[in-house]
Design a protein around this motif. Structure first.
Motif, PDB file in Angstrom:
ATOM      1  N   UNK A  96       0.740  -1.312  -0.122  1.00 22.08           N
ATOM      2  CA  UNK A  96       0.253   0.044   0.021  1.00 22.08           C
ATOM      3  C   UNK A  96       0.797   1.249   0.171  1.00 22.08           C
ATOM      4  N   UNK A  97       1.866   1.161   0.802  1.00 19.03           N
ATOM      5  CA  UNK A  97       2.514   2.467   0.871  1.00 19.03           C
ATOM      6  C   UNK A  97       3.592   2.572  -0.686  1.00 19.03           C
ATOM      7  N   UNK A  98       3.482   1.362  -1.249  1.00 21.84           N
ATOM      8  CA  UNK A  98       4.425   1.480  -2.680  1.00 21.84           C
ATOM      9  C   UNK A  98       3.573   2.637  -3.542  1.00 21.84           C
ATOM     10  N   UNK A  99       2.339   2.500  -3.469  1.00 27.66           N
ATOM     11  CA  UNK A  99       1.169   3.212  -4.517  1.00 27.66           C
ATOM     12  C   UNK A  99       1.652   4.702  -4.294  1.00 27.66           C
ATOM     13  N   UNK A 100       2.309   5.220  -3.284  1.00 31.11           N
ATOM     14  CA  UNK A 100       2.510   6.529  -3.120  1.00 31.11           C
ATOM     15  C   UNK A 100       3.845   7.049  -3.784  1.00 31.11           C
ATOM     16  N   UNK A 101       4.657   6.128  -4.167  1.00 28.13           N
ATOM     17  CA  UNK A 101       5.995   6.292  -4.537  1.00 28.13           C
ATOM     18  C   UNK A 101       6.081   6.848  -6.050  1.00 28.13           C
ATOM     19  N   UNK A 102       6.596   7.797  -6.450  1.00 28.23           N
ATOM     20  CA  UNK A 102       6.469   8.346  -7.850  1.00 28.23           C
ATOM     21  C   UNK A 102       7.469   7.379  -8.666  1.00 28.23           C
ATOM     22  N   UNK A 103       7.037   6.883  -9.816  1.00 26.70           N
ATOM     23  CA  UNK A 103       7.615   5.986 -10.484  1.00 26.70           C
ATOM     24  C   UNK A 103       9.320   6.247 -10.692  1.00 26.70           C
ATOM     25  N   UNK A 104       9.585   7.352 -10.755  1.00 27.77           N
ATOM     26  CA  UNK A 104      10.977   7.845 -11.071  1.00 27.77           C
ATOM     27  C   UNK A 104      11.816   7.703  -9.792  1.00 27.77           C
ATOM     28  N   UNK A 105      11.381   7.498  -8.421  1.00 26.90           N
ATOM     29  CA  UNK A 105      12.141   7.535  -7.464  1.00 26.90           C
ATOM     30  C   UNK A 105      12.684   6.170  -7.141  1.00 26.90           C
ATOM     31  N   UNK A 106      13.754   5.652  -7.722  1.00 25.89           N
ATOM     32  CA  UNK A 106      14.323   4.419  -7.568  1.00 25.89           C
ATOM     33  C   UNK A 106      14.758   4.070  -6.311  1.00 25.89           C
ATOM     34  N   UNK A 107      15.304   5.108  -5.487  1.00 32.66           N
ATOM     35  CA  UNK A 107      15.962   5.159  -4.165  1.00 32.66           C
ATOM     36  C   UNK A 107      14.679   4.333  -3.128  1.00 32.66           C
ATOM     37  N   UNK A 108      13.438   5.238  -3.279  1.00 31.71           N
ATOM     38  CA  UNK A 108      12.389   4.762  -2.420  1.00 31.71           C
ATOM     39  C   UNK A 108      11.808   3.373  -2.776  1.00 31.71           C
ATOM     40  N   UNK A 109      11.749   3.027  -4.133  1.00 33.75           N
ATOM     41  CA  UNK A 109      11.499   1.574  -4.469  1.00 33.75           C
ATOM     42  C   UNK A 109      12.273   0.679  -3.983  1.00 33.75           C
ATOM     43  N   UNK A 110      13.569   1.043  -3.982  1.00 35.59           N
ATOM     44  CA  UNK A 110      14.661  -0.013  -3.513  1.00 35.59           C
ATOM     45  C   UNK A 110      14.511  -0.306  -2.035  1.00 35.59           C
ATOM     46  N   UNK A 111      14.169   0.940  -1.412  1.00 33.93           N
ATOM     47  CA  UNK A 111      13.890   0.783   0.291  1.00 33.93           C
ATOM     48  C   UNK A 111      12.684   0.135   0.491  1.00 33.93           C
ATOM     49  N   UNK A 112      11.519   0.369  -0.393  1.00 31.98           N
ATOM     50  CA  UNK A 112      10.373  -0.463  -0.089  1.00 31.98           C
ATOM     51  C   UNK A 112      10.387  -2.055  -0.304  1.00 31.98           C
ATOM     52  N   UNK A 113      11.011  -2.331  -1.439  1.00 29.54           N
ATOM     53  CA  UNK A 113      11.452  -3.731  -1.752  1.00 29.54           C
ATOM     54  C   UNK A 113      12.314  -4.247  -0.350  1.00 29.54           C
ATOM     55  N   UNK A 114      13.276  -3.560   0.089  1.00 31.58           N
ATOM     56  CA  UNK A 114      13.801  -3.942   1.221  1.00 31.58           C
ATOM     57  C   UNK A 114      12.885  -4.260   2.361  1.00 31.58           C
ATOM     58  N   UNK A 115      11.987  -3.668   2.801  1.00 33.04           N
ATOM     59  CA  UNK A 115      11.005  -3.721   3.698  1.00 33.04           C
ATOM     60  C   UNK A 115      10.107  -4.882   3.428  1.00 33.04           C
ATOM     61  N   UNK A 116       9.726  -5.197   2.228  1.00 34.90           N
ATOM     62  CA  UNK A 116       8.860  -6.071   1.691  1.00 34.90           C
ATOM     63  C   UNK A 116       9.388  -7.440   1.991  1.00 34.90           C
ATOM     64  N   UNK A 117      10.871  -7.476   2.099  1.00 33.86           N
ATOM     65  CA  UNK A 117      11.654  -8.772   2.096  1.00 33.86           C
ATOM     66  C   UNK A 117      12.158  -8.984   3.465  1.00 33.86           C
TER      67      UNK A 117
END
Length: 194
Positions: A96-117
Motif C-alpha cells: 500500500x505504501x508503494x502506491x504513493x511512490x513516484x515511478x522515477x524515485x528508484x531509491x524509495x522503490x529499492x527501500x520499499x522492496x527491502x521492507x517487503x523482504x
C-alpha cells in the motif's frame, strides 16, 4: 552451488549464479539465475493491487493450513505458519505504501522492496495493522506500539524458525526441538490473525 548479487538494472537485481561443480546444464543455470533475481523497481497500481490480493489469499491459506495442523496437535508447524501469515499481512502494508511512490524515485522503490523482504519490517507492519482502531487512530500510541514490536520482531522470526528446526540453545546448553511447542504457544497467534 552459490550465488552473489550484482548491480540492479531497471529495478531488477541481477544475480550471477555459480555452479563450481558444473552440475547444471546451461539452460538450468540460466533458469536458476532467473529464479534468484529479485525485482526492486516500480510497480503499477494494478500490479500492486495484484500483489495485495495474492498476499491476502496467502494469509487465508496459511491460516487454514495452520488450523488443520493445530487440529491434529501439530503445534510447532502451526505456529510457524501463523507467524508467516502475520508477515504476509505486513507485506500488504508495504505494498500500500508503494502506491504513493513516484515511478522515477528508484531509491524509495529499492527501500520499499527491502521492507517487503525483511522479516523485521513485515512483522512490525503486521502487528501495527492488527492494533485496535483506537490505537491506530492515535499516532503516539501507534508509534509506541510499532517501536515495541520492532524490538520483538527478531524474536518472532526466531519463534517461526523454532517451529521448524532443531537448534542448540547455548545459554541452556541443550537441544531445542519443535516438539516443545504447545497449544498454549499457538493460541495467541491464532487469535491475532482472526
Amino acid at each position: 552451488m552459490c550465488h552473489h548479487k550484482s548491480q540492479s538494472y531497471n529495478g531488477v537485481i541481477k544475480v550471477k549464479f555459480r555452479d563450481p561443480f558444473n552440475l547444471l546444464d546451461e539452460q538450468s543455470r540460466k533458469e536458476a539465475e532467473e529464479l534468484l533475481e529479485r525485482h526492486g523497481g516500480h510497480l503499477s497500481c494494478g500490479q500492486i493491487a495484484e500483489g495485495i490480493a495474492a498476499c491476502l489469499d496467502n494469509v487465508q491459506q496459511l491460516r487454514e493450513d495452520a488450523q488443520l495442523l493445530a487440529g491434529a496437535g501439530r503445534w510447532p508447524r502451526s505456529m510457524s505458519l501463523l507467524i508467516a501469515a502475520m508477515e504476509e499481512i505486513g507485506k500488504v502494508s508495504v505494498l500500500c505504501s508503494m502506491a504513493q511512490i513516484p515511478s522515477s524515485n528508484q531509491r524509495l522503490w529499492a527501500d520499499c522492496w527491502k521492507h517487503f523482504r525483511s522479516h523485521d519490517e513485515k512483522s512490525t507492519w503486521a502487528f501495527c495493522q492488527t492494533f485496535i482502531d483506537d490505537a491506530r487512530s492515535n499516532p503516539p500510541a501507534l508509534m509506541q506500539g510499532a517501536m515495541a514490536q520492532r524490538g520483538f520482531a527478531p524474536l518472532c522470526e526466531r519463534l517461526r524458525q523454532f517451529g521448524l528446526y532443531v537448534d542448540y540453545h547455548g545459554p541452556q546448553k541443550r537441544w531445542l526441538s519443535p516438539s516443545e511447542v504447545t497449544e498454549s504457544d499457538v493460541q495467541p497467534w491464532l487469535s491475532r490473525i482472526d
